[in-house]
Design an enzyme around this catalytic site. Sequence first.
Site, mmCIF file in Angstrom:
data_model
loop_
_atom_site.group_PDB
_atom_site.id
_atom_site.type_symbol
_atom_site.label_atom_id
_atom_site.label_comp_id
_atom_site.label_asym_id
_atom_site.label_seq_id
_atom_site.Cartn_x
_atom_site.Cartn_y
_atom_site.Cartn_z
ATOM 1 N N GLU A 122 81.996 46.620 41.349
ATOM 2 C CA GLU A 122 81.828 45.247 41.849
ATOM 3 C C GLU A 122 82.935 44.337 41.323
ATOM 4 O O GLU A 122 83.343 43.390 41.992
ATOM 5 C CB GLU A 122 80.455 44.704 41.457
ATOM 6 C CG GLU A 122 79.272 45.414 42.106
ATOM 7 C CD GLU A 122 79.054 45.021 43.562
ATOM 8 O OE1 GLU A 122 79.897 44.293 44.128
ATOM 9 O OE2 GLU A 122 78.039 45.451 44.136
ATOM 10 N N HIS B 85 75.715 50.991 51.037
ATOM 11 C CA HIS B 85 74.257 50.936 51.132
ATOM 12 C C HIS B 85 73.717 52.101 51.963
ATOM 13 O O HIS B 85 72.629 52.633 51.684
ATOM 14 C CB HIS B 85 73.813 49.610 51.751
ATOM 15 C CG HIS B 85 73.813 48.471 50.775
ATOM 16 N ND1 HIS B 85 73.647 47.156 51.162
ATOM 17 C CD2 HIS B 85 73.940 48.443 49.426
ATOM 18 C CE1 HIS B 85 73.676 46.389 50.094
ATOM 19 N NE2 HIS B 85 73.852 47.140 49.031
ATOM 20 N N LYS C 246 82.479 34.975 42.496
ATOM 21 C CA LYS C 246 81.202 34.920 43.191
ATOM 22 C C LYS C 246 80.671 33.497 43.263
ATOM 23 O O LYS C 246 80.141 33.067 44.288
ATOM 24 C CB LYS C 246 80.176 35.826 42.524
ATOM 25 C CG LYS C 246 78.853 35.828 43.292
ATOM 26 C CD LYS C 246 77.994 37.018 43.009
ATOM 27 C CE LYS C 246 76.823 37.076 43.988
ATOM 28 N NZ LYS C 246 75.933 38.217 43.732
ATOM 29 N N GLU D 145 74.261 32.934 52.913
ATOM 30 C CA GLU D 145 74.982 33.977 53.643
ATOM 31 C C GLU D 145 74.981 33.740 55.146
ATOM 32 O O GLU D 145 74.651 34.626 55.946
ATOM 33 C CB GLU D 145 74.408 35.359 53.311
ATOM 34 C CG GLU D 145 75.396 36.478 53.629
ATOM 35 C CD GLU D 145 74.969 37.831 53.072
ATOM 36 O OE1 GLU D 145 74.944 38.786 53.853
ATOM 37 O OE2 GLU D 145 74.671 37.912 51.880
ATOM 38 N N ARG E 217 79.779 34.061 52.522
ATOM 39 C CA ARG E 217 79.123 34.866 51.489
ATOM 40 C C ARG E 217 79.036 36.335 51.893
ATOM 41 O O ARG E 217 78.962 37.219 51.032
ATOM 42 C CB ARG E 217 77.733 34.321 51.174
ATOM 43 C CG ARG E 217 77.067 35.066 50.020
ATOM 44 C CD ARG E 217 75.854 34.379 49.450
ATOM 45 N NE ARG E 217 75.297 35.166 48.361
ATOM 46 C CZ ARG E 217 74.346 34.754 47.538
ATOM 47 N NH1 ARG E 217 73.850 33.536 47.671
ATOM 48 N NH2 ARG E 217 73.905 35.525 46.571
ATOM 49 N N HIS F 67 80.057 47.434 51.066
ATOM 50 C CA HIS F 67 78.619 47.655 50.981
ATOM 51 C C HIS F 67 78.010 48.226 52.255
ATOM 52 O O HIS F 67 76.913 48.777 52.209
ATOM 53 C CB HIS F 67 77.909 46.334 50.639
ATOM 54 C CG HIS F 67 78.082 45.922 49.205
ATOM 55 N ND1 HIS F 67 79.318 45.748 48.634
ATOM 56 C CD2 HIS F 67 77.172 45.633 48.233
ATOM 57 C CE1 HIS F 67 79.164 45.374 47.365
ATOM 58 N NE2 HIS F 67 77.881 45.307 47.103
ATOM 59 N N ARG G 74 53.683 30.794 44.519
ATOM 60 C CA ARG G 74 54.687 30.154 45.384
ATOM 61 C C ARG G 74 55.970 29.759 44.648
ATOM 62 O O ARG G 74 56.752 28.957 45.142
ATOM 63 C CB ARG G 74 54.098 28.938 46.111
ATOM 64 C CG ARG G 74 52.967 29.308 47.078
ATOM 65 C CD ARG G 74 52.631 28.141 48.000
ATOM 66 N NE ARG G 74 51.660 28.561 48.997
ATOM 67 C CZ ARG G 74 50.357 28.408 48.875
ATOM 68 N NH1 ARG G 74 49.851 27.853 47.777
ATOM 69 N NH2 ARG G 74 49.551 28.801 49.837
#
Length: 356
Positions: A183, A250, A225, A235, A239, A246, A120
């Site tokens: 980036e 992606h 960032k 986010e 964010r 992307h 956890r």
Amino acid sequence: MEIIDIKTSKSYPVYVGQGAIEALPEFINRYSQISRILLITDEKVAGIHLHRVKEMVEKTGKPVEVCIVPEGEHAKTFEVFYQCQSFALAHNLNRKSLVLALGGGAVGDLAGFVASTFMRGIPFIQLPTTLLAHDSAVGGKVAINHPEGKNMIGVFYQPDAVFYDLDFLKTLPEKELRSGFAEVIKHALIDDSDFYQWLITNIKNLNSITDEQYLTIVKRGIEVKAAIVAADEREEGVRAYLNFGHTLGHAIEAAMGYGNFTHGESILIGTVFALNLSLKKQDFPFNLAEFVQWVQSLGYQTNIPETLQKQTLLSNMKKDKKTISEQITFVLLAKLGKPYLTEVDDRTVMGELKRQ
């Protein structure tokens, strides 16, 4: 050496500079409760940096176990994640153990997800070895991939520290430098027009970046960032601006097969696509032709690979985590340094895809 403080629900330092890794043993020894250390790295990095880093970590006097995983995106699978968990259990790690992520963005994502879920959650520290990881190592996004989409299985889990030793960057091949520098470009475009002008003026060859320039690049990228993550850790708003380029990027990665086209090369194509859309929606002074010429001179491909089907890319973009309706959500620019979120209809997206 510079220290940048990241302020989120959990604050932590980022050490940046030549020889930054040398401060790691003292930092670990502040955690008197740490019983064992699991160092996760990939096959390529292990052959270059493992000996030095392991020797440094052993100065803590704590047992150190090393788990070596496949290189790049091939590490970010459920099978490798499961293997790491099994390795940790077999070597008697417990809730007082520490995970070290030595490598690029993929190893950081995997190791962070392993740490976040083992018993956890146990602490972990990022030890980036690539330029790309200046982005991925900061902010607490950890995940593995699913065939249906990149980073679809993961959590927000902040590291306890990041040690960014710029000496590691000297061993990177140009292809990896390009992946990471994409980036850096993104951070400049979404936040800092002065930084963008500095980049386009000073960086003419990725193989001739000086130590001083690396410090400027990495430090400023992390600062951009850090400010965004501090404002929106999970986010839920700004964010998402960090995903500029992307959405298509992606989609290209997924269509090409993870690991067959680098993250940064995909994102750069997505960046050109997003800049085109931005200029169609907003009238602001940005010389796109100059940008394309600059990045092409650095070795980037700026067009979508001809082997990819446009309909496949559209379908992949609809699976993007920003998208919450039938239309695709993009991060675009109102002007340099001023991003915003907007939905774009399929017809417009397909029209732009066909022009790429």
